[in-house]
Design an enzyme around this catalytic site. Structure first.
Site, PDB file in Angstrom:
ATOM      1  N   GLU A 161       0.695  -1.227  -0.016  1.00 43.32           N
ATOM      2  CA  GLU A 161       0.032  -0.128   0.156  1.00 43.32           C
ATOM      3  C   GLU A 161       0.853   1.271  -0.219  1.00 43.32           C
ATOM      4  OE1 GLU A 161      -2.853  -0.312   3.109  1.00 43.32           O
ATOM      5  OE2 GLU A 161      -3.987  -1.743   2.070  1.00 43.32           O
ATOM      6  N   GLU A 220      -5.482  -7.810  -0.714  1.00 46.37           N
ATOM      7  CA  GLU A 220      -6.306  -7.660   0.240  1.00 46.37           C
ATOM      8  C   GLU A 220      -7.477  -7.212  -0.007  1.00 46.37           C
ATOM      9  OE1 GLU A 220      -4.670  -4.817   3.281  1.00 46.37           O
ATOM     10  OE2 GLU A 220      -2.720  -5.667   3.207  1.00 46.37           O
TER      11      GLU A 220
END
Length: 617
Positions: free
Chosen positions: A179, A325
């Site tokens: 991320e 995710e």
């Protein structure tokens, strides 16, 4: 339909994977499907899997294999890798009564022990540098360097761990950095362009991937996106104006914006066939993105969010996608459940690779596949995930050619070794025409006769006016979110584990009821404390339509004792001083018997409110 493997393909001696177009294949060219979960802890200050303070590492790992998890994404930190490299080990939080097999082991020895368990149970592993520092909140920092962790040390950490396991085909993939994010106004941010600037994530990912593949050219490398990307005609120097007023950037989830690949693709030269792009995506309970504030379904999410940010890479055949995710809590927000089901259905329909977030029950904003005892599985959440786990002939399929996946699975060699790898090519029979019942102004219940298949039916697609709106494992589906006094046509089609799809059933025409009928209007409100702490608490209120007609809105009121006040509210609009919470646009319309839930944070003593009342309109 999933492509057939080459005829008479030999079973490879090892399990390394590579890329062909938008597929991941083994060394014989057999398509594989990476379907797993995440287990965090090694990335955090504990420097070991969370849950080993009560659960047993062998039992947890075996339960994942038995449940069809064929790959586990393991978050780590650059700091941990550098400590391992230096031979520096701190105390680990492991209950040796529950884990006698880990007595006396440091964090690296525990990791190596777990790798052997994965090999034993047929599970593969992906490493993910989740943060620079070993910190439970390290993922919040937007870039891959921080403090003493320089970009060069980031590369060196990856080189060390790649070299250590370069002959161990249990670790088949490296997710370079979790991320990357940040906006142009942030002090630190990740951008994506053709520069070699220190904050250019595209250049960093390309450099790290090349340094990894120089050591092990057989391992998959995953590159995530970042948070924002300049709109057409804008640059990274454009001001970060309010996206609702004068947007200069496209926003998405952290790690979920891969728009930059179109203009600046990752180039790994001779090792391009090891590249996988890996977006992340979440629902409104993690963050209420703008697209959740209007009516949505799988089609609108695909068109408005997923395709422009990352799904185009799969459709164009640029590279495979692995959604690293996705996940969250169920049964707390209808929009959340709708989003998660829609993304699951996209994954199943296109056989996108995925690792569900998360195994851990202590993931605050998502919960986990395991409950708090680290033994019991959340059966509702697992039922949602199960269709997105690789299955064939009623068995889960592993990624190891020799070792079957757990007690309920087969090996990759078993999947492709018999019949020359041709696999199942027979489509299921056509399901029965759906029957419609419980028709309201906003929904209908559909049921249908089951399909048959030479191996076994695994799922049904539900089509509304020719477009797939859901994929379910049973022979019924409750359609919601319809428009009053509107005609729809519903049909279903069956799927098997090999990806074969039947023809669609005959359609069933349904016209929804007229909204705002004259039936009895009524509702009840149920207040429940979710958690409490010193000086505050979290609660949720469930509103149920107890009338005989659909409602168009609701209002809940109550009184807190002196010293207790309402803070924030989600899925509702509040007013004070007397507490009044009204529906928001997406959850006001409730069919007879239907319910909606809103949540809140309060300050002061945690007390059951007085005079709790509900009114429907």
């Amino acid at each position: 339909m999933a492509p057939s493997a080459p005829a008479a393909a030999a079973v490879p001696a090892n399990d390394w994977l590579h890329v062909q177009g938008n597929q991941i294949v083994d060394e014989a060219g057999n398509p594989v499907w990476l379907t797993g979960t995440n287990w965090f802890g090694f990335n955090a200050s504990e420097r070991v899997f969370h849950g080993l303070w009560s659960g047993n590492i062998t039992e947890i790992t075996k339960s994942m294999a038995d449940r069809g998890i064929n790959i586990v994404r393991v978050p780590i930190s650059t700091q941990l890798l550098l400590e391992w490299k230096a031979g520096t080990f701190g105390t680990v939080n492991v209950n040796t009564y529950a884990n006698p097999e880990l007595t006396g082991k440091n964090s690296l020895q525990i990791f190596d022990y777990w790798l052997e368990l994965c090999k034993q149970f047929g599970i593969k592993v992906m490493l993910d540098v989740h943060s620079a520092e070993a910190d439970n909140s390290g993922h919040v920092y937007p870039v891959w360097y921080k403090g003493s962790i320089t970009p060069e040390l980031f590369y060196q950490g990856w080189e060390w761990v790649t070299n250590r396991y370069k002959t161990n085909d249990t670790i088949v993939a490296m997710d370079i950095k979790n991320e990357p994010h940040g906006t142009p106004n942030d002090t630190q941010r990740a951008k994506w362009d053709s520069s070699t600037d220190v904050d250019n994530w595209k250049h960093t990912a390309e450099t790290a991937a090349k340094r990894i593949l120089a050591i092990n050219p057989n391992v998959l490398v995953l590159v995530e996106g970042q948070e924002v990307y300049p709109r057409e005609g804008e640059t990274w120097s454009s001001p970060n104006t309010d996206p609702d007023l004068s947007p200069n950037y496209y926003y998405n989830w952290w790690g979920g914006n891969l728009r930059g690949v179109k203009d600046h693709p990752i180039n790994l030269g001779a090792n391009q066939d090891q590249l996988v792009y890996s977006p992340h995506d979440y629902g409104p309970l993690v963050f209420n993105q703008p697209w959740f504030d209007k009516p949505f379904d799988k089609t609108t999410l695909t068109n408005d969010v997923w395709r422009p940010n990352w799904f185009y890479l799969h459709e164009n055949g640029t590279a495979p996608l692995l959604i690293g995710e996705w996940g969250g809590r169920l049964g707390q927000d209808a929009r959340q459940d709708k989003w998660m089901t829609a993304l699951r259905d996209l994954i199943v329909e296109h056989r996108l690779h995925q690792t569900f977030w998360v195994l851990n029950p202590n993931s605050g904003d998502t919960g986990g596949l395991l409950l708090d005892d680290w033994k019991t599985w959340d059966e509702q959440k697992y039922a949602l995930l199960k269709p997105a786990l690789w299955q064939h002939a009623g068995k889960f399929v592993g990624l190891d050619h020799q070792t079957p996946l757990g007690a309920n699975g087969i090996s990759l060699g078993q999947r492709y070794g018999d019949g020359g790898g041709e696999g199942d090519s027979t489509a299921p029979s056509v399901p029965g025409q759906p029957a419609a019942s419980n028709v309201t102004s906003t929904g209908v219940r559909l049921t249908w006769a089951a399909s048959t298949d030479n191996v076994g039916v695994t799922a049904y697609d539900v089509l509304r006016n020719g477009t797939v709106v859901a994929t379910v494992s049973g022979t019924s589906y409750d359609v919601t979110g319809l428009t009053a006094a509107t005609a729809y046509t519903f049909s279903v089609r069956a799927r098997d584990a090999a990806g074969n799809v039947s023809a669609a059933s005959p359609g069933r025409s349904v016209t929804t009821a007229t909204g705002g009928g004259s039936g009895d209007q009524g509702c009840t409100a149920t207040y429940k404390t979710v958690s409490a702490w010193s000086g505050g608490f979290q609660a949720e209120v469930t509103v149920q339509n107890t009338g005989t007609a659909a409602s168009t809105g609701w209002t809940v009121t109550w009184t807190y004792p002196s010293g207790t006040t309402l803070g924030s509210v989600w899925n509702g609009v509040s007013s004070t001083p007397a507490v009044t919470v009204r529906n928001v646009a997406h959850n006001g319309a409730l069919a007879a018997g239907a319910s909606a839930t809103f949540g809140l944070i309060g300050s002061g003593a945690n007390a059951t409110p007085a005079n709790l009342a509900c009114a429907a309109s």
